[in-house]
Design an enzyme around this catalytic site. Sequence first.
Site, mmCIF file in Angstrom:
data_model
loop_
_atom_site.group_PDB
_atom_site.id
_atom_site.type_symbol
_atom_site.label_atom_id
_atom_site.label_comp_id
_atom_site.label_asym_id
_atom_site.label_seq_id
_atom_site.Cartn_x
_atom_site.Cartn_y
_atom_site.Cartn_z
ATOM 1 N N ASP A 105 32.261 36.018 33.284
ATOM 2 C CA ASP A 105 32.045 37.336 32.670
ATOM 3 C C ASP A 105 31.895 37.245 31.150
ATOM 4 O O ASP A 105 31.440 38.195 30.524
ATOM 5 C CB ASP A 105 33.212 38.280 33.004
ATOM 6 C CG ASP A 105 33.184 38.718 34.449
ATOM 7 O OD1 ASP A 105 32.149 38.501 35.112
ATOM 8 O OD2 ASP A 105 34.192 39.273 34.927
ATOM 9 N N GLY B 203 30.115 41.241 36.913
ATOM 10 C CA GLY B 203 30.338 41.752 35.549
ATOM 11 C C GLY B 203 31.043 43.085 35.644
ATOM 12 O O GLY B 203 30.410 44.134 35.637
HETATM 13 N N1 LIG Z 1 49.453 40.298 32.339
HETATM 14 C C1 LIG Z 1 49.596 39.166 33.025
HETATM 15 N N2 LIG Z 1 50.757 38.487 32.979
HETATM 16 C C2 LIG Z 1 50.924 37.339 33.679
HETATM 17 N N3 LIG Z 1 49.972 36.794 34.463
HETATM 18 C C3 LIG Z 1 48.801 37.424 34.552
HETATM 19 C C4 LIG Z 1 48.534 38.637 33.843
HETATM 20 N N4 LIG Z 1 47.278 39.036 34.126
HETATM 21 C C5 LIG Z 1 46.786 38.115 34.992
HETATM 22 N N5 LIG Z 1 47.692 37.151 35.224
HETATM 23 C C6 LIG Z 1 47.529 36.015 36.121
HETATM 24 O O1 LIG Z 1 46.499 35.133 35.726
HETATM 25 C C7 LIG Z 1 45.790 34.646 36.863
HETATM 26 C C8 LIG Z 1 44.317 34.891 36.745
HETATM 27 O O2 LIG Z 1 44.053 36.229 36.366
HETATM 28 P P1 LIG Z 1 42.739 36.999 36.865
HETATM 29 O O3 LIG Z 1 42.730 37.019 38.349
HETATM 30 O O4 LIG Z 1 42.682 38.296 36.168
HETATM 31 O O5 LIG Z 1 41.537 36.055 36.455
HETATM 32 P P2 LIG Z 1 41.007 35.630 35.033
HETATM 33 O O6 LIG Z 1 41.871 34.555 34.483
HETATM 34 O O7 LIG Z 1 40.843 36.828 34.174
HETATM 35 O O8 LIG Z 1 39.631 34.961 35.369
HETATM 36 P P3 LIG Z 1 38.258 35.687 35.815
HETATM 37 O O9 LIG Z 1 38.161 36.982 35.096
HETATM 38 O O10 LIG Z 1 37.212 34.708 35.423
HETATM 39 O O11 LIG Z 1 38.342 35.821 37.280
HETATM 40 C C9 LIG Z 1 46.397 35.329 38.058
HETATM 41 O O12 LIG Z 1 47.307 34.466 38.683
HETATM 42 C C10 LIG Z 1 47.055 36.525 37.445
HETATM 43 O O13 LIG Z 1 48.121 37.042 38.176
HETATM 44 O O1 LIG Z 2 36.104 38.705 44.606
HETATM 45 P P1 LIG Z 2 36.809 38.008 43.518
HETATM 46 O O2 LIG Z 2 37.036 36.564 43.765
HETATM 47 O O3 LIG Z 2 38.064 38.714 43.135
HETATM 48 O O4 LIG Z 2 35.869 38.009 42.246
HETATM 49 C C1 LIG Z 2 35.133 39.100 41.789
HETATM 50 C C2 LIG Z 2 35.197 39.259 40.318
HETATM 51 O O5 LIG Z 2 35.387 38.082 39.618
HETATM 52 C C3 LIG Z 2 34.567 38.055 38.473
HETATM 53 O O6 LIG Z 2 33.496 37.239 38.737
HETATM 54 C C4 LIG Z 2 35.245 37.390 37.366
HETATM 55 O O7 LIG Z 2 35.588 36.085 37.812
HETATM 56 C C5 LIG Z 2 34.081 39.481 38.298
HETATM 57 O O8 LIG Z 2 32.856 39.638 37.651
HETATM 58 C C6 LIG Z 2 34.022 39.908 39.716
HETATM 59 O O9 LIG Z 2 34.106 41.265 39.885
#
Ligand SMILES: Nc1ncnc2c1ncn2[C@@H]1O[C@H](COP(=O)(O)OP(=O)(O)OP(=O)(O)O)[C@@H](O)[C@H]1O
Ligand SMILES: O=P(O)(O)OC[C@H]1O[C@](O)(CO)[C@@H](O)[C@@H]1O
Length: 466
Positions: free
Chosen positions: A218, A262
């Site tokens: 993203d 996205g």
């Molecule tokens: N506020 C928070 N405090 C602690 N852990 C968190 C928090 N927010 C997210 N996490 C943890 O971080 C990990 C990844 O978070 P998330 O699923 O949002 O993906 P991301 O790292 O943003 O990557 P992407 O957006 O590319 O999928 C998860 O295990 C989630 O629980």
């Molecule tokens: O279905 P999942 O694995 O939660 O992933 C979907 C989401 O993850 C993202 O690709 C970010 O990793 C977002 O753009 C999308 O909505």
Amino acid sequence: MDLVPPPEHSPTRAELEVTTLGPRAYGSPLAGLLAGRRTTEHYVAEDDRVLLDDTVSALAAHEGLADLPSFEPGGPRRRLFFDPRTVRAGIVTCGGLCPGLNDVIRALTLELTTHYGVRRVLGFRDGFRGLVPRYGLSPVALTLESVSGIGESGGSVLGSSRGEQDPEEVVDTLQRWGIDVLFVVGGDGSMRGALRIAECARSRGAAIAVVGVPKTIDNDIPFIEQSFGFQSAYAAAAEAIRAAHVEARSAPAGVGLVKLMGRHSGFIACYAALAHRGADVVLIPEVPFALDGEGGLLDHLHRRVRDQGHAVVVVAEGAGQEYLPASRQRDASGNAKLGDVGVLLRDRIQESFARKGEELNLRYIDPSYAIRSVPANAYDSVYCMRLAHTAVHAAMAGRTAIVVGRWRGRFVHVPIPLAVSARNTVAPDGDLWLAVLEATGQPPRLGPPLLEPLPAQWNTPAVRTA
Ligand SMILES: Nc1ncnc2c1ncn2[C@@H]1O[C@H](COP(=O)(O)OP(=O)(O)OP(=O)(O)O)[C@@H](O)[C@H]1O
Ligand SMILES: O=P(O)(O)OC[C@H]1O[C@](O)(CO)[C@@H](O)[C@@H]1O
Ligand SMILES: [Mg+2]
């Protein structure tokens, strides 16, 4: 001087300071490489800083040199906080998949073992779950042999997951395994998790360095020019646009509709549309659009099909959510689960053409996970390796609660509190969106003509360049 308005949030010098674990008592095995190096346009010395701003007007807005917001540069240090001979490192990959995860795991392992002589590198499985005993996931030893060739495939050899874990339990696990440095490879959520782990370790007086490597297709982590894997993902997305364009052009009244990932940031949709210039309209979460009525999306599409014989629409999943029933659903990490704008547009376009009795051959493509499961392309492979090297240098020097990134071409240390303080989004008045308007020829505003005159910069009609 007021050439530009101040950015929404301009971080202060204090917000850009990184946290360090303590004095650096050990000589680095890489010190010899650094002898005599000074800052040049290709290298930043460790005691120098990388400027946040790069325009004269922004710099002129500050009192003096000492006041200029700047990042600590990335790169090897002459002296280290950790003794490389005794250090134990851990790696975890979290959140959605992203091209290049395996390249980062491999490069972290190689840099730690071959250059610093670290003897023990552990990979924690399935994201933060692998750091919580109740999931029963024992870590795997990462060695030169076990990481050999892993960059050839997409995904993560360590696995990944969503869902928050208790930082106390995580730090218990790190201490049980004797981990001194933890590399968290992930997006914004993962960086929030990494920060909580770093804070918990600090509250216990445990000298554990937590360093992030910015992964997300993203591209929504601020103060990092691009997250790794983004370029491979949009290259894959551009292929879906190419297919939609071929299909649309080859059918009478053909319309290709491509829905891309996205949630809150439309970077993939913009870059993929620029990479394959067949798109006539790009819809992103940052720029609202009218669906019905004069000048709305449907009206514009009817005209495009009449004038050109076909049209291609690219929509990011977070666009047009106001036309869908509000959803309170969240995924395990607390991210909003959005309504399906692709299906909505497909149905509304079909209805609209049917109602007007106009021919339509609509092809709907949702490449979904296909864009993020691909292996990293050559650009991303290089970028992954360089980010991983920067992360190892930072951790060995005792930096913690930082995420490594590239800013204006230089590798830097971004404090995680700053990196999670906002979301990187496409600026509707920025040059990326302007390039999209120029490449597609879509009007700056999909909606009824304004009663108020358009802002001066919108008076020139967008020119279709390809
Ligand atoms: N506020 C928070 N405090 C602690 N852990 C968190 C928090 N927010 C997210 N996490 C943890 O971080 C990990 C990844 O978070 P998330 O699923 O949002 O993906 P991301 O790292 O943003 O990557 P992407 O957006 O590319 O999928 C998860 O295990 C989630 O629980
Ligand atoms: O279905 P999942 O694995 O939660 O992933 C979907 C989401 O993850 C993202 O690709 C970010 O990793 C977002 O753009 C999308 O909505
Ligand atoms: Mg995220």
